[in-house]
Enzyme design. Sequence first.
Site, PDB file in Angstrom:
ATOM      1  N   ASN A 195    -100.215 -49.202 -43.933  1.00 36.26           N
ATOM      2  CA  ASN A 195    -100.383 -50.558 -43.402  1.00 36.26           C
ATOM      3  C   ASN A 195    -100.396 -50.431 -41.885  1.00 36.26           C
ATOM      4  O   ASN A 195     -99.360 -50.211 -41.268  1.00 36.26           O
ATOM      5  CB  ASN A 195     -99.222 -51.443 -43.885  1.00 36.26           C
ATOM      6  CG  ASN A 195     -99.264 -52.820 -43.238  1.00 36.26           C
ATOM      7  OD1 ASN A 195    -100.243 -53.186 -42.593  1.00 36.26           O
ATOM      8  ND2 ASN A 195     -98.194 -53.593 -43.423  1.00 36.26           N
ATOM      9  N   SER A 219     -89.676 -47.465 -43.319  1.00 39.71           N
ATOM     10  CA  SER A 219     -89.340 -46.211 -42.631  1.00 39.71           C
ATOM     11  C   SER A 219     -89.632 -44.966 -43.466  1.00 39.71           C
ATOM     12  O   SER A 219     -88.852 -43.999 -43.455  1.00 39.71           O
ATOM     13  CB  SER A 219     -87.882 -46.222 -42.151  1.00 39.71           C
ATOM     14  OG  SER A 219     -87.689 -47.266 -41.213  1.00 39.71           O
ATOM     15  N   GLY A 268     -89.522 -50.509 -40.003  1.00 33.71           N
ATOM     16  CA  GLY A 268     -89.643 -50.222 -38.572  1.00 33.71           C
ATOM     17  C   GLY A 268     -88.324 -49.899 -37.886  1.00 33.71           C
ATOM     18  O   GLY A 268     -88.240 -49.887 -36.665  1.00 33.71           O
ATOM     19  N   HIS A 293     -96.415 -59.853 -47.194  1.00 30.86           N
ATOM     20  CA  HIS A 293     -95.614 -58.934 -46.379  1.00 30.86           C
ATOM     21  C   HIS A 293     -94.535 -59.739 -45.651  1.00 30.86           C
ATOM     22  O   HIS A 293     -94.766 -60.877 -45.248  1.00 30.86           O
ATOM     23  CB  HIS A 293     -96.515 -58.206 -45.377  1.00 30.86           C
ATOM     24  CG  HIS A 293     -95.819 -57.071 -44.704  1.00 30.86           C
ATOM     25  ND1 HIS A 293     -94.946 -57.264 -43.658  1.00 30.86           N
ATOM     26  CD2 HIS A 293     -95.839 -55.738 -44.953  1.00 30.86           C
ATOM     27  CE1 HIS A 293     -94.462 -56.082 -43.290  1.00 30.86           C
ATOM     28  NE2 HIS A 293     -94.978 -55.142 -44.055  1.00 30.86           N
ATOM     29  N   GLU A 338     -93.475 -59.637 -42.737  1.00 34.82           N
ATOM     30  CA  GLU A 338     -93.833 -60.114 -41.399  1.00 34.82           C
ATOM     31  C   GLU A 338     -94.634 -61.408 -41.482  1.00 34.82           C
ATOM     32  O   GLU A 338     -94.536 -62.271 -40.620  1.00 34.82           O
ATOM     33  CB  GLU A 338     -94.611 -59.015 -40.643  1.00 34.82           C
ATOM     34  CG  GLU A 338     -93.658 -57.905 -40.215  1.00 34.82           C
ATOM     35  CD  GLU A 338     -94.283 -56.531 -40.102  1.00 34.82           C
ATOM     36  OE1 GLU A 338     -95.521 -56.418 -40.102  1.00 34.82           O
ATOM     37  OE2 GLU A 338     -93.512 -55.548 -40.037  1.00 34.82           O
ATOM     38  N   LYS A 365    -100.928 -52.689 -39.772  1.00 35.52           N
ATOM     39  CA  LYS A 365    -100.470 -53.908 -39.075  1.00 35.52           C
ATOM     40  C   LYS A 365    -101.464 -54.247 -37.956  1.00 35.52           C
ATOM     41  O   LYS A 365    -102.657 -54.068 -38.143  1.00 35.52           O
ATOM     42  CB  LYS A 365     -99.030 -53.732 -38.591  1.00 35.52           C
ATOM     43  CG  LYS A 365     -98.126 -53.278 -39.745  1.00 35.52           C
ATOM     44  CD  LYS A 365     -96.659 -53.311 -39.430  1.00 35.52           C
ATOM     45  CE  LYS A 365     -95.876 -52.861 -40.676  1.00 35.52           C
ATOM     46  NZ  LYS A 365     -94.427 -52.951 -40.506  1.00 35.52           N
ATOM     47  N   GLU A 398     -90.067 -53.675 -50.299  1.00 38.44           N
ATOM     48  CA  GLU A 398     -89.827 -53.370 -48.890  1.00 38.44           C
ATOM     49  C   GLU A 398     -88.569 -54.107 -48.411  1.00 38.44           C
ATOM     50  O   GLU A 398     -88.658 -55.279 -48.016  1.00 38.44           O
ATOM     51  CB  GLU A 398     -91.028 -53.814 -48.036  1.00 38.44           C
ATOM     52  CG  GLU A 398     -92.306 -53.085 -48.340  1.00 38.44           C
ATOM     53  CD  GLU A 398     -93.204 -52.988 -47.117  1.00 38.44           C
ATOM     54  OE1 GLU A 398     -93.618 -51.870 -46.807  1.00 38.44           O
ATOM     55  OE2 GLU A 398     -93.485 -54.016 -46.471  1.00 38.44           O
TER      56      GLU A 398
HETATM   57  P1  13P Z   1     -92.535 -48.845 -41.369  1.00 42.76           P
HETATM   58  O1  13P Z   1     -93.041 -47.720 -42.247  1.00 42.76           O
HETATM   59  O2  13P Z   1     -93.032 -48.771 -39.966  1.00 42.76           O
HETATM   60  O3  13P Z   1     -91.062 -49.023 -41.499  1.00 42.76           O
HETATM   61  O4  13P Z   1     -93.202 -50.202 -41.964  1.00 42.76           O
HETATM   62  C1  13P Z   1     -93.107 -50.471 -43.302  1.00 42.76           C
HETATM   63  C2  13P Z   1     -94.013 -51.599 -43.636  1.00 42.76           C
HETATM   64  O5  13P Z   1     -93.791 -52.726 -43.255  1.00 42.76           O
HETATM   65  C3  13P Z   1     -95.212 -51.291 -44.453  1.00 42.76           C
HETATM   66  O6  13P Z   1     -95.817 -52.455 -44.891  1.00 42.76           O
END
Ligand code: 13P
Length: 241
Positions: free
Chosen positions: A9, A204, A171, A96, A98, A11, A165
Amino acid sequence: MRKIVIAGNWKMFKTQAESLEFLQGFIRSLDQMPEEREVILCAPFTALPSLSKNLHGSIVYLGAQNVHWEENGAYTGEIAAPMLTEIGVRYVIIGHSERRQYFGETDETVNLRLKAAQRFGLKPILCVGETKQQRDTGETEAVISSQLEKDLVDVDQENLVIAYEPIWAIGTGDTCEVNEANRVIGLIRSQLSNPNVSIQYGGSVKPDNIDQIMAQPEIDGVLVGGASLEPESFARIVNYE
Ligand code: 13P
């Protein structure tokens, strides 16, 4: 049989030029990858057309990071499924954290987006997960259960991937302990009508923890943020042992 699904992803990272540069480095590293693994790049909308042209004939699938529930209409800033399928996009991330946290996504809109994605030929990757506070107060199971119950109303479980997740692991470098991720994913599976839905872990995921994560019996793949941005690290992840 549950498929192994490994998705990056990106982003809001990578211009078109940067996406193509990634691809040059990444594609070479897939030569040794076992065939039964499905690899997906979920790129920003603007990078999808040129990635699609350059991925033609390759084993990498393309994914988007959101989709609207109508076929078209007056929805400024949104994207419709036919606009994605036309350029060869096969997957879409929906719900997601976010989007839930910063853009007002609710279980109701997640459900609408899931059904529309399926109606127009996209395979959704539904994200669920708890916050740190919810985990600390013992609400993890209830939160995820409620998300699944609301998000999956009238959704076809034959055409679906789910990603667990935990929000506190995204992150942060604070990966969920693998036994715990395995346990929660088992719980998610117990709530599904189709036992063959692939369920990923996300949060992560890195080259140095991927082997341990993929050794867990309930975990069918990963959804990777930061570590999918560099060809070398994502290559190590898709080629896990
Ligand atoms: P990270 O791998 O940067 O922690 O992000 C995970 C994520 O949100 C994947 O959709």
